[in-house]
Design a protein around this motif. Sequence first.
Motif, PDB file in Angstrom:
ATOM      1  N   HIS A 190       0.880  -1.050  -0.018  1.00 39.99           N
ATOM      2  CA  HIS A 190      -0.063  -0.087   0.028  1.00 39.99           C
ATOM      3  C   HIS A 190       0.851   1.247   0.142  1.00 39.99           C
ATOM      4  O   HIS A 190       2.060   1.363   0.450  1.00 39.99           O
ATOM      5  N   ASP A 191       0.197   2.381  -0.561  1.00 37.60           N
ATOM      6  CA  ASP A 191       0.889   3.649  -0.391  1.00 37.60           C
ATOM      7  C   ASP A 191       0.650   4.396   0.752  1.00 37.60           C
ATOM      8  O   ASP A 191      -0.104   3.750   1.630  1.00 37.60           O
ATOM      9  N   ARG A 250      -3.067   4.510   1.662  1.00 33.24           N
ATOM     10  CA  ARG A 250      -3.425   3.227   1.786  1.00 33.24           C
ATOM     11  C   ARG A 250      -4.342   2.615   0.780  1.00 33.24           C
ATOM     12  O   ARG A 250      -5.116   1.671   0.549  1.00 33.24           O
ATOM     13  N   ARG A 251      -3.722   3.052  -0.448  1.00 41.08           N
ATOM     14  CA  ARG A 251      -4.114   2.414  -1.644  1.00 41.08           C
ATOM     15  C   ARG A 251      -3.377   1.340  -2.166  1.00 41.08           C
ATOM     16  O   ARG A 251      -2.062   1.391  -1.889  1.00 41.08           O
ATOM     17  N   VAL A 252      -3.828   0.320  -2.800  1.00 44.34           N
ATOM     18  CA  VAL A 252      -3.038  -0.716  -3.252  1.00 44.34           C
ATOM     19  C   VAL A 252      -2.149  -0.267  -4.288  1.00 44.34           C
ATOM     20  O   VAL A 252      -2.370   0.333  -5.139  1.00 44.34           O
ATOM     21  N   GLU A 280      -8.240   3.166   2.717  1.00 42.55           N
ATOM     22  CA  GLU A 280      -8.163   4.033   1.857  1.00 42.55           C
ATOM     23  C   GLU A 280      -8.729   5.353   1.887  1.00 42.55           C
ATOM     24  O   GLU A 280      -9.764   5.671   2.359  1.00 42.55           O
ATOM     25  N   THR A 289      -9.499  -3.973  -1.905  1.00 40.27           N
ATOM     26  CA  THR A 289      -8.547  -4.126  -1.042  1.00 40.27           C
ATOM     27  C   THR A 289      -7.426  -5.246  -1.123  1.00 40.27           C
ATOM     28  O   THR A 289      -7.886  -6.160  -1.843  1.00 40.27           O
TER      29      THR A 289
END
Length: 469
Positions: A246-247, A250-252, A294, A308
């Motif tokens: 994740h960045d 909290r994005r994949v 996210e 997710t």
Amino acid sequence: MTTTSDSAVREFIAEHRPAFLDDLADWLRIPSVSADPGRAGEVRRSAEWLADKLRSTGFPVAEVWETENGGLPAVFAEWPSGDASAPTVLVYGHHDVQPAAREDGWDTDPFEPVVTDGRMFARGAADDKGQVFFHTLGLRAHLAATGRTAPAVNLKLLVEGEEESGSPNFAALIRKHADRLAADVVIISDTGMWSADTPTVCTGMRGLADCQIDLFGPSQDIHSGSFGGAVPNPATEAARLVAALHDADRRVAIPGFYDGVVELTEQERELFAELPFDDTEWLSVAKSRATLGEQGFSTLERIWARPTAEVNGIWGGYTGPGGKTIIPAEAHLKLSFRLVAGQDVEKVRQAVAAWVTAQLPAGIRHEIVFPGATRPCLTPLDHPALQSVVRAMGRAFEQKIRFTREGGSGPAADLQDVLGAPVLFLGISVPSDGWHSVNEKVELDLLAKGVETSAYLWGDLAEHWNAAD
């Protein structure tokens, strides 16, 4: 079109409710636990019981269908409308149940139904025998209130016997019988509502893809003093993979992961926000201290409408008491990805595999295995069949019906993919019913509302389907 009278429907349901509940209790006494090989005969007995009951309800066709690989049987039934313009509707549910025993903590025998304070307690009462069975009385009420001798739609039922064991033979079953299962609409009665006071319709389920990643470094565990810092460490690389998943928002972080994602509309976000959701109360159920996910999305949006990536397990090296200063020979990860409408399972798998390869240094060999996957499904809010479900529920509950989605995954996408029909959800279970838990129950007044919804639905679908055409 013959109008269904609300009062006639309710009178019929009230008159036949005691016998209906007696029949349901008889079915619940059959311990159709699909996960227990010793109870395969009971799953078959459950299928035969249901087929017999559907014939007595009036279905001219009710059959027990065998599954491949020595699997457990399903039940198929159909009742043609006789109207040339009638749409065809397939109702899906399952008759197998989760394991249950008194010593698990049940207050009563899980396979001896008990009615207390307007609730019927038994394994399968809500998941899913009660929600399958309400269609039998609903159909009879529909016929009685309209004076019809056949339903207003071409009605089909498919009731699976392996859902609680992961539906291993379900996709093959529907492919084999695709011609007989052909339908304009699929209705799944294996879901629930927000609460008894807030009736809702589910409009979609997330899909699922998962994998195990095995990392291999030295051919055996080696001394960290002699070799540490000079050769790649599989456990370190496993941790680096997890950290890179994740960045900061909290994005994949896997390239291509979000390709095709159907974004939430403002209308959908507003409808989710109408629900009486409380983060603090939800966290108590989640057994967690804070929400996290996210950025830019609410909790409900995250679990219903966003994809997710989760780490389900990570292990490797020495985990015993004290220290053992080694570089381990191998390490392992289990990851799962919940997918939303627009994402392609195979493309996600390819993206994950490419990402893993790109992250690992020379000297680390890896293997990645993807078991079976489930595709996501989503029904547009303006679909005429969804609107029929909403109207039928609104008549039964006499209030506004709101919308939810399901964060988990199920066999809905198999039906959608093979049959090419939109999937809708009609369920009356509530969170307190205790699916898969001890003291599972169904609220009898809500069960009656399910019966009533079913009674109104067939006429509404026939009328508005033809109008939409």
